[in-house]
Design an enzyme around this catalytic site. Structure first.
Site, PDB file in Angstrom:
ATOM      1  N   HIS A 161      -0.958  -2.436  -4.562  1.00 45.53           N
ATOM      2  CA  HIS A 161      -0.211  -3.513  -5.517  1.00 45.53           C
ATOM      3  C   HIS A 161      -0.160  -2.717  -7.081  1.00 45.53           C
ATOM      4  CE1 HIS A 161       0.037  -6.510  -2.567  1.00 45.53           C
ATOM      5  NE2 HIS A 161      -0.889  -7.052  -2.756  1.00 45.53           N
ATOM      6  N   HIS A 171       3.673 -12.783  -5.416  1.00 46.19           N
ATOM      7  CA  HIS A 171       2.352 -12.977  -4.678  1.00 46.19           C
ATOM      8  C   HIS A 171       1.788 -14.502  -4.693  1.00 46.19           C
ATOM      9  CE1 HIS A 171      -0.753 -11.637  -2.371  1.00 46.19           C
ATOM     10  NE2 HIS A 171      -0.518 -10.421  -2.226  1.00 46.19           N
ATOM     11  N   TYR A 177       0.521 -17.765  -3.184  1.00 46.13           N
ATOM     12  CA  TYR A 177      -0.264 -18.314  -1.959  1.00 46.13           C
ATOM     13  C   TYR A 177      -0.155 -19.759  -1.790  1.00 46.13           C
ATOM     14  CZ  TYR A 177      -3.664 -14.441  -2.130  1.00 46.13           C
ATOM     15  OH  TYR A 177      -4.109 -13.036  -2.103  1.00 46.13           O
ATOM     16  N   ASP A 196      -1.287  -9.610   8.504  1.00 41.39           N
ATOM     17  CA  ASP A 196      -1.192  -9.184   7.032  1.00 41.39           C
ATOM     18  C   ASP A 196      -0.527  -7.689   7.449  1.00 41.39           C
ATOM     19  OD1 ASP A 196      -1.359  -8.144   4.685  1.00 41.39           O
ATOM     20  OD2 ASP A 196      -3.574  -7.877   4.590  1.00 41.39           O
ATOM     21  N   GLU A 225       5.410 -12.616   1.118  1.00 37.58           N
ATOM     22  CA  GLU A 225       5.971 -11.562   0.119  1.00 37.58           C
ATOM     23  C   GLU A 225       7.229 -10.594   0.696  1.00 37.58           C
ATOM     24  OE1 GLU A 225       2.426  -9.316  -0.848  1.00 37.58           O
ATOM     25  OE2 GLU A 225       1.643 -10.672   0.517  1.00 37.58           O
ATOM     26  N   ARG A 259       0.825  -1.278  -0.049  1.00 37.81           N
ATOM     27  CA  ARG A 259      -0.013   0.178   0.023  1.00 37.81           C
ATOM     28  C   ARG A 259       0.699   1.104  -0.007  1.00 37.81           C
ATOM     29  NH1 ARG A 259      -2.537  -4.119   2.215  1.00 37.81           N
ATOM     30  NH2 ARG A 259      -4.638  -4.417   1.903  1.00 37.81           N
TER      31      ARG A 259
HETATM   32  C1  GLA Z   1      -1.356  -8.455   0.352  1.00 38.39           C
HETATM   33  C2  GLA Z   1      -1.774  -7.330   1.045  1.00 38.39           C
HETATM   34  C3  GLA Z   1      -3.251  -8.027   1.689  1.00 38.39           C
HETATM   35  C4  GLA Z   1      -4.126  -8.282   0.319  1.00 38.39           C
HETATM   36  C5  GLA Z   1      -3.482  -9.150  -0.418  1.00 38.39           C
HETATM   37  C6  GLA Z   1      -4.398  -9.222  -1.666  1.00 38.39           C
HETATM   38  O1  GLA Z   1      -0.577  -9.293   0.622  1.00 38.39           O
HETATM   39  O2  GLA Z   1      -0.999  -7.176   2.204  1.00 38.39           O
HETATM   40  O3  GLA Z   1      -3.717  -7.006   2.576  1.00 38.39           O
HETATM   41  O4  GLA Z   1      -4.376  -6.923  -0.043  1.00 38.39           O
HETATM   42  O5  GLA Z   1      -2.297  -8.679  -0.805  1.00 38.39           O
HETATM   43  O6  GLA Z   1      -5.585  -9.816  -1.586  1.00 38.39           O
END
Ligand code: GLA
Length: 391
Positions: free
Chosen positions: A152, A224, A226, A290, A356, A127
């Site tokens: 992003h 990114h 998962y 997060d 990340e 952000r």
């Molecule tokens: C990142 C952000 C999260 C979210 C994901 C995508 O990891 O930190 O808050 O926005 O991307 O969903």
């Protein structure tokens, strides 16, 4: 409805089956000419890269490249978003499984609510507060795509563009390049970006990023993916054990913007300095994990900064990076509603996690955070590797 067999035609059927038996046996044993009957790795003893058509976008062919290493580990990448679509690694019984979330087809990745599955993220990962920053007294407004902030890279970040792809000699690396034009998504300067994915001999996927610009601009690139190391066996990652070499982290406000403070993890749910099940303290953290962990490492050398272990499969993943920060996101916004997922799996909340490696969120507005501005004449370089083993 099928006719009910009489005693006579039962005998005929039996005779036919007896005649066919050797063929049925042969087929079930061989599984057809090339089919494998188990999910063990194919030990090829060499590297290879294969290509498969994955669709069309903006009149450009989207291709899925699959790199295989000598021991059979595989990574697949598409030139849309530089997205890693599959990552197939062995468990402790040498069974191969895909340890990342994703979709079955290009259509899945084009969905508006794709949560950046496997993507490259840029020009600025995470952000930027109030969707703006200043360079030399000039304000650059960005797309406010996340609660008034920019997330992003904006509306069409590097995860949503078509990259140029080239297989590198040696068949273990794929090079992706993209020219992000001056003003794209509000960012200044033509940025020439290069990302090289390499599958290593010790089951690592190494990502080398580089970039040059013709105007000063913030740059923060990441991957990114998962991860769920159970490869689909467990629906969440709450039992995965995570370790992060970080005594500090950057606390955030309600919309996940760093407050500017650098806080200690000691004695808090954020402490992952020794391995800990992710589910242990997650309920004490509003919304789930997060956050950006401030890595203990010094400078920009490539160092191991995290380890992730899944006890049932025995899979272990190490994260090595040159970056100063690690965003650990525990898949909080997954809610089981995504369609087109691999094998129709339900990706529930905490169904996977992201690690990340990157610079701290909102660095362009936080002068005390490590610098993210790239100037003309300089070269941005970062490396992150995810290395797999079992224990
Ligand atoms: C990142 C952000 C999260 C979210 C994901 C995508 O990891 O930190 O808050 O926005 O991307 O969903």
């Amino acid at each position: 409805m099928a006719p009910i067999p009489t005693t006579d035609n039962k005998r005929v059927i039996m005779n036919k089956l007896i005649l066919l038996a050797p063929f049925i046996l042969l087929l079930s044993c061989s599984g057809g000419k090339n089919a494998k009957t188990d999910n063990k790795a194919e030990i090829t003893g060499k590297y290879s890269i294969t290509e498969m058509a994955f669709g069309m976008l903006e009149e450009k062919a989207i291709t899925e490249y699959t790199i295989t290493n000598p021991s059979g580990m595989q990574v697949s990448i598409i030139n849309y978003g530089g997205t890693v679509t599959k990552l197939i690694t062995p468990d402790k019984n040498k069974n191969m499984g895909d340890v990342i979330l994703g979709f079955d087809s290009l259509g899945g990745y084009l969905q508006k609510n794709d949560p950046y599955f496997g993507s490259l993220v840029g020009r600025y990962a995470n952000r930027i507060a109030n969707a703006k920053f200043n360079v030399k007294g000039k304000t650059f407004p960005l797309a406010a795509n996340d609660h008034g902030n920019s997330l992003h890279g904006g509306n069409k970040g590097y995860d949503k563009v078509v990259w140029s792809a080239a297989k590198l000699p040696g068949d273990s690396s794929l090079e992706l390049t993209y020219l992000s034009k001056d003003g794209e998504e509000g960012y200044p300067g033509n940025l020439n970006v290069k990302v090289v994915y390499t599958l290593t001999g010790d089951n690592g996927i190494k990502i080398d990023y580089s970039a040059t610009t013709d105007k000063t601009t913030p740059v923060n690139l990441t991957s990114h993916c998962y991860f769920n190391l159970s490869a689909g066996a467990d629906s969440t990652i709450l039992d995965h054990q995570l370790e992060i070499a970080a005594d500090k982290y950057t606390p955030v406000n309600d919309v996940l913007i760093p407050t500017g403070e650098i806080a200690t993890t000691k004695g808090t749910p954020m402490d992952f300095t020794t391995p800990k099940a992710i589910g242990r303290d997650i309920l004490q953290v509003k919304g789930g994990f997060d956050h950006n962990w401030v890595l203990n490492k010094n400078g920009n050398s490539l160092e191991k900064v995290a380890g992730l272990y899944e006890p049932n499969s025995g899979r272990y993943m190490e994260v090595l990076t040159t970056e100063p920060g690690l965003q650990f996101y525990s898949g909080n916004f997954l809610d089981g509603t995504l369609t087109g997922t691999k094998n129709g799996q339900k990706y529930v909340q905490h169904g996977a996690l992201c690690l990340e490696a990157q610079h701290y969120p909102d660095s362009p507005n936080e002068p005390s955070f490590p610098n993210t501005l790239l100037k003309p004449g300089e070269t941005y370089r970062q490396t992150t590797e995810y290395r797999f083993s079992v224990k």
